[in-house]
Scaffold this motif. Structure first.
Motif, mmCIF file in Angstrom:
data_model
loop_
_atom_site.group_PDB
_atom_site.id
_atom_site.type_symbol
_atom_site.label_atom_id
_atom_site.label_comp_id
_atom_site.label_asym_id
_atom_site.label_seq_id
_atom_site.Cartn_x
_atom_site.Cartn_y
_atom_site.Cartn_z
ATOM 1 N N ALA A 36 -44.301 -51.871 44.191
ATOM 2 C CA ALA A 36 -44.155 -52.781 43.064
ATOM 3 C C ALA A 36 -44.458 -54.209 43.474
ATOM 4 O O ALA A 36 -43.959 -54.680 44.498
ATOM 5 C CB ALA A 36 -42.732 -52.702 42.515
ATOM 6 N N GLU A 37 -45.302 -54.871 42.704
ATOM 7 C CA GLU A 37 -45.602 -56.283 42.868
ATOM 8 C C GLU A 37 -45.996 -56.646 44.304
ATOM 9 O O GLU A 37 -45.564 -57.661 44.837
ATOM 10 C CB GLU A 37 -44.426 -57.133 42.400
ATOM 11 N N GLY A 38 -46.800 -55.789 44.931
ATOM 12 C CA GLY A 38 -47.280 -56.065 46.278
ATOM 13 C C GLY A 38 -46.315 -55.695 47.391
ATOM 14 O O GLY A 38 -46.534 -56.051 48.545
ATOM 15 N N TRP A 39 -45.254 -54.986 47.080
ATOM 16 C CA TRP A 39 -44.261 -54.578 48.070
ATOM 17 C C TRP A 39 -44.176 -53.056 48.143
ATOM 18 O O TRP A 39 -44.209 -52.377 47.126
ATOM 19 C CB TRP A 39 -42.884 -55.116 47.700
ATOM 20 N N LEU A 40 -44.023 -52.537 49.363
ATOM 21 C CA LEU A 40 -43.713 -51.130 49.586
ATOM 22 C C LEU A 40 -42.206 -51.038 49.769
ATOM 23 O O LEU A 40 -41.646 -51.703 50.645
ATOM 24 C CB LEU A 40 -44.382 -50.613 50.860
ATOM 25 N N VAL A 41 -41.552 -50.235 48.956
ATOM 26 C CA VAL A 41 -40.114 -50.022 49.095
ATOM 27 C C VAL A 41 -39.945 -48.704 49.832
ATOM 28 O O VAL A 41 -40.362 -47.647 49.342
ATOM 29 C CB VAL A 41 -39.415 -49.975 47.716
ATOM 30 N N LEU A 42 -39.355 -48.780 51.040
ATOM 31 C CA LEU A 42 -39.183 -47.596 51.870
ATOM 32 C C LEU A 42 -37.749 -47.101 51.810
ATOM 33 O O LEU A 42 -36.805 -47.898 51.817
ATOM 34 C CB LEU A 42 -39.535 -47.908 53.328
ATOM 35 N N ALA A 43 -37.614 -45.786 51.782
ATOM 36 C CA ALA A 43 -36.299 -45.159 51.805
ATOM 37 C C ALA A 43 -36.110 -44.479 53.152
ATOM 38 O O ALA A 43 -37.057 -43.953 53.738
ATOM 39 C CB ALA A 43 -36.187 -44.123 50.686
ATOM 40 N N ASN A 44 -34.872 -44.494 53.619
ATOM 41 C CA ASN A 44 -34.534 -43.779 54.842
ATOM 42 C C ASN A 44 -34.775 -42.297 54.586
ATOM 43 O O ASN A 44 -34.228 -41.743 53.638
ATOM 44 C CB ASN A 44 -33.064 -44.051 55.176
ATOM 45 N N PRO A 45 -35.596 -41.634 55.414
ATOM 46 C CA PRO A 45 -35.913 -40.220 55.162
ATOM 47 C C PRO A 45 -34.683 -39.303 55.159
ATOM 48 O O PRO A 45 -34.659 -38.309 54.457
ATOM 49 C CB PRO A 45 -36.853 -39.838 56.304
ATOM 50 N N ARG A 46 -33.642 -39.665 55.922
ATOM 51 C CA ARG A 46 -32.457 -38.800 55.987
ATOM 52 C C ARG A 46 -31.548 -38.979 54.770
ATOM 53 O O ARG A 46 -31.108 -38.009 54.183
ATOM 54 C CB ARG A 46 -31.686 -39.078 57.268
ATOM 55 N N SER A 47 -31.274 -40.230 54.411
ATOM 56 C CA SER A 47 -30.340 -40.473 53.304
ATOM 57 C C SER A 47 -31.036 -40.537 51.951
ATOM 58 O O SER A 47 -30.419 -40.299 50.921
ATOM 59 C CB SER A 47 -29.585 -41.783 53.532
ATOM 60 N N GLY A 48 -32.333 -40.903 51.949
ATOM 61 C CA GLY A 48 -33.061 -41.040 50.694
ATOM 62 C C GLY A 48 -32.819 -42.364 49.999
ATOM 63 O O GLY A 48 -33.380 -42.630 48.948
ATOM 64 N N GLU A 49 -31.981 -43.222 50.588
ATOM 65 C CA GLU A 49 -31.658 -44.511 49.982
ATOM 66 C C GLU A 49 -32.697 -45.562 50.363
ATOM 67 O O GLU A 49 -33.023 -45.710 51.543
ATOM 68 C CB GLU A 49 -30.278 -44.989 50.451
ATOM 69 N N PRO A 50 -33.244 -46.301 49.385
ATOM 70 C CA PRO A 50 -34.158 -47.399 49.706
ATOM 71 C C PRO A 50 -33.431 -48.432 50.564
ATOM 72 O O PRO A 50 -32.336 -48.873 50.214
ATOM 73 C CB PRO A 50 -34.529 -47.977 48.346
#
Length: 92
Positions: A36-50
């Motif tokens: 979104a708006e030029g940003w990659l929002v990454l989530a922790n692969p284990r918890s799934g939380e951004p």
């Protein structure tokens, strides 16, 4: 950034533009939750939380992970390079 939407939901390694064979430019690893708006929002692969964001202006390469880190071509078999404007020189 619509061209990168196919990456949403995939686990990736993100490298900065200075990544070379002698310099490890790994910036982050995670599952892309959204772009979104030029940003990659990454989530922790284990918890799934951004829990991490990266500005696309600082990204040199995005490698999609499978069992081991690999690069995945865009549909059609071509890698997508982010084109950057030339750096502005100080006129002092």
């Amino acid at each position: 950034m619509e061209a990168l939407q196919f990456l949403v939901g995939k686990e990736v390694d993100i490298f900065n533009p200075q990544d070379t064979e002698s310099v490890d430019g790994l910036m982050a690893t995670g599952r892309i939750a959204r772009i979104a708006e030029g940003w990659l929002v990454l989530a922790n692969p284990r918890s799934g939380e951004p829990d991490f964001v990266v500005n696309l202006a600082h990204v040199g390469m995005i490698a999609v992970r499978e069992v081991a880190p690999t690069m995945e071509a865009l549909p059609g078999g071509k890698l997508h390079r982010l084109h950057r404007p030339p750096e502005e020189k100080d006129e002092e």
